[in-house]
Write an enzyme that holds these catalytic residues in place. Structure first.
Site, short mmCIF file in Angstrom:
data_model
loop_
_atom_site.label_atom_id
_atom_site.label_comp_id
_atom_site.label_asym_id
_atom_site.label_seq_id
_atom_site.Cartn_x
_atom_site.Cartn_y
_atom_site.Cartn_z
N LYS A 33 -46.48 108.74 74.58
CA LYS A 33 -45.97 107.98 73.44
C LYS A 33 -47.12 107.60 72.50
CE LYS A 33 -42.12 105.80 75.97
NZ LYS A 33 -41.09 106.79 75.92
N HIS A 59 -36.61 97.92 79.59
CA HIS A 59 -36.28 99.31 79.92
C HIS A 59 -35.98 99.34 81.41
CE1 HIS A 59 -37.20 103.59 80.69
NE2 HIS A 59 -37.06 103.78 79.38
N GLN A 92 -44.20 100.96 74.08
CA GLN A 92 -43.95 101.12 72.64
C GLN A 92 -45.01 100.41 71.81
OE1 GLN A 92 -41.65 103.10 71.50
NE2 GLN A 92 -40.58 103.45 73.44
#
Lengths: 152, 411
Positions: free
Chosen positions: B231, B128, B208
């Site tokens: 998240k 990212h 993630q």
């Protein structure tokens, strides 16, 4: 906003210009050009202009990658501006800018937008306004001798 | 007494998330953008409300009732996180604003202090932007070099290439555990083992991964691990940097201010102990408590007990999307999470995004802050459906139907 208004974004004329974009090429004898980039979505295009001594846009074209909205907008922009005085093109930029940000209602206010009024619904989609305006900002940047234009 | 293992029940769990039950453009929402952010269970919302309604106070300062209460709740959240990631001690859990700030903290504090000209930092091609740009800035300042582990067309890191990049100049490895655009689960344990042979510390971007399965930082033996609360079904604005105490103790503070000092005179300031050395200023108390509540919530059924359901969603979604003519899945690693990136022939991702949104289906479209990944596949953007444990096969059916409808517009 109801569901039908939302689907109206993809009108036939937009889909048709997306499928067969006009003036989609590099202009070899360009007097002005600029690169437009929307870092948020990766839309990327080049706008080329040939401006003659009478300050008229004799020819204009574009190339690049983008969504249907940005491609159709660039295609319709080039069709509209070909043969137009720079001064008038700049006035039209102002009108188009106000149209896509919802400040100009083509039904209420006198304008010279013509077919471009098809983009009037886009202000309902704030994330997509940049797609419609990218080619216009790039054209303006080219006339003002900017090399790269970003809509962020 | 018999131990009854908690059973994960999607229908039951969906009731805990009020945001799942709204209408969008007159249609029931189908939320498939969980890699961007996740919805919050009612218990998280309640915990934050309770803090602001009846328990507001600054932490680590007052001696009054509320301040002591808020401090206990705040430090309690830190303990919950410590247990959740299996850290050795709570002082190894540093609160930040999120993954991005956690990585920047390491780049500023560890990077600027220990790295010098000619040193090398290894990242991967699927990072990212938040795990690329801080290192580029550091390299520019210090004259270090950034080395990139490539991946194959399935989206799997080339481990042998990584081994070739490691050498005596390598001073840090920073890699993503789970790719946000491809879904790939990287072999981080093997990467860490390999790097440690040369005594190179490793930072894991777990933004993630932390929401997918349980993480044990001691078993991984990572030196740093970064993730975000939002998240992980918690609030925005709060995140975590885990670091081994032995490393954190050698690092200079990241920011100066209150809370991070033990004594201040105009001649000299001595810094506070871990974790406070890295937490200058009033911290985000409410959201830390909210993140603690999110972890409590997840432990009612256990994140690993959702893996089977998410695997079924991934397999079902892969099949269903692939059956649509012109649709191509981007990211087909053997080991992947329930993230489905795809392209549709002749239709730009943004047009897909707008048209499926008309049907109430929320997906992400664009480059997902992964421009090098898009460059690898020579595509400007993808559409991405990222599934959480509260998603269902019926929702995937609605996505598929919406993609068919979008294709019809472009016929």
């Amino acid at each position: 906003m109801d569901h039908d208004t939302r689907t109206e974004l993809y009108q036939q004329v937009i889909l048709e210009h997306n499928k067969k974009p006009r003036n989609f090429k590099k202009l070899e004898n360009a007097t002005h050009s600029a690169e437009g980039y929307n870092p948020l979505c990766g839309d990327h295009l080049m706008v080329y202009l040939h401006v003659n001594n009478a300050q008229t846009i004799e020819d204009i074209s574009f190339e690049g990658d983008g969504c249907a909205i940005s491609k159709a907008s660039a295609s319709m922009m080039t069709s509209t501006l070909k043969g137009m005085k720079i001064e008038d093109a700049q006035k039209l930029f102002e009108q188009f800018h106000r149209l896509v940000t919802g400040e100009l209602d083509p039904g209420q206010e006198e304008n010279t937008l013509g077919k471009l009024a098809v983009f009037s619904g886009i202000w309902h989609f704030p994330a997509r306004v940049k797609c419609a305006i990218l080619s216009w900002h790039t054209m303006k940047g080219a006339l003002e001798h900017q090399q790269t234009v970003s809509t962020e | 007494m018999t131990h009854i293992s908690p059973i994960f029940n999607v229908a039951q769990v969906r009731k805990d998330f009020p945001n799942l039950h709204i209408l969008v453009h007159g249609r029931p929402l189908v939320y498939l953008d969980n890699a961007a952010t996740t919805f919050k269970p009612q218990t998280v919302i309640d915990a934050i409300e309770k803090h602001y309604k009846t328990e507001t106070a600054n932490v680590h300062r007052g001696v009054h009732y509320l301040s002591e209460k808020a401090t206990a709740e705040f430090e309690g959240a830190r303990d919950k996180i410590k247990n959740f990631i299996h850290a050795k001690q709570s002082c190894e859990v540093i609160f930040t604003r999120g993954t991005t700030e956690s990585i920047n903290l390491v780049a500023h504090s560890y990077g600027r202090h220990f790295l010098k000209e000619g040193d090398e930092i290894i990242i991967s091609e699927m990072e990212h932007h938040s795990n690329i740009v801080p290192w580029q800035m550091l390299c520019e300042e210090k004259g270090c070099k950034l080395k990139i582990i490539p991946f194959n067309d399935a989206g799997e890191l080339l481990f042998d290439e990584f081994k070739k990049l490691l050498n005596s100049q390598t001073k840090l490895v920073s890699v993503v555990y789970v790719s946000n655009s491809l879904g790939t689960i990287n072999p981080v344990k093997e990467i860490i083992t390999e790097a440690h042979k040369l005594h190179v510390p490793v930072l894991i971007d777990a933004a993630q991964a932390v929401t997918y399965h349980s993480i044990d930082v001691q078993e991984l033996d990572c030196d740093f691990l970064a993730f975000s609360g939002h998240k992980l079904f918690g609030p925005t604005g709060i995140g975590v940097l885990y670091g081994k105490a032995s490393l954190l103790n050698t690092m200079p503070p990241y920011q100066g201010g209150g809370d991070m000092i033990s004594k201040v005179t105009f001649e000299k300031t001595t810094y506070n102990v871990l974790p406070y050395k890295f937490e200058a200023g009033t911290p985000n108390v409410a959201d830390a408590i909210g993140l603690g509540a999110a972890i409590d919530y997840l432990q009612t059924f256990g994140l690993d007990n959702t893996l089977q359901h998410k695997k079924e969603l991934l397999d079902y979604g892969t099949q269903a999307l692939q059956s649509i003519p012109g649709v191509k899945i981007i990211g087909t690693a053997q080991r992947k999470t329930s993230i489905l990136s795809f392209t549709v022939d002749g239709i730009h991702a943004h047009d897909i995004g707008t048209l499926v949104d008309n049907e109430g289906v929320a997906i992400r479209t664009g480059h997902h802050c992964n421009q090098p990944v898009m460059q690898h596949f020579h595509i400007p953007a993808t559409s991405r459906a990222s599934l959480a444990f509260y998603n269902t096969k019926e929702e995937i059916d609605k996505l598929v139907k919406a993609v068919y409808k979008a294709k019809k517009v472009f016929e």
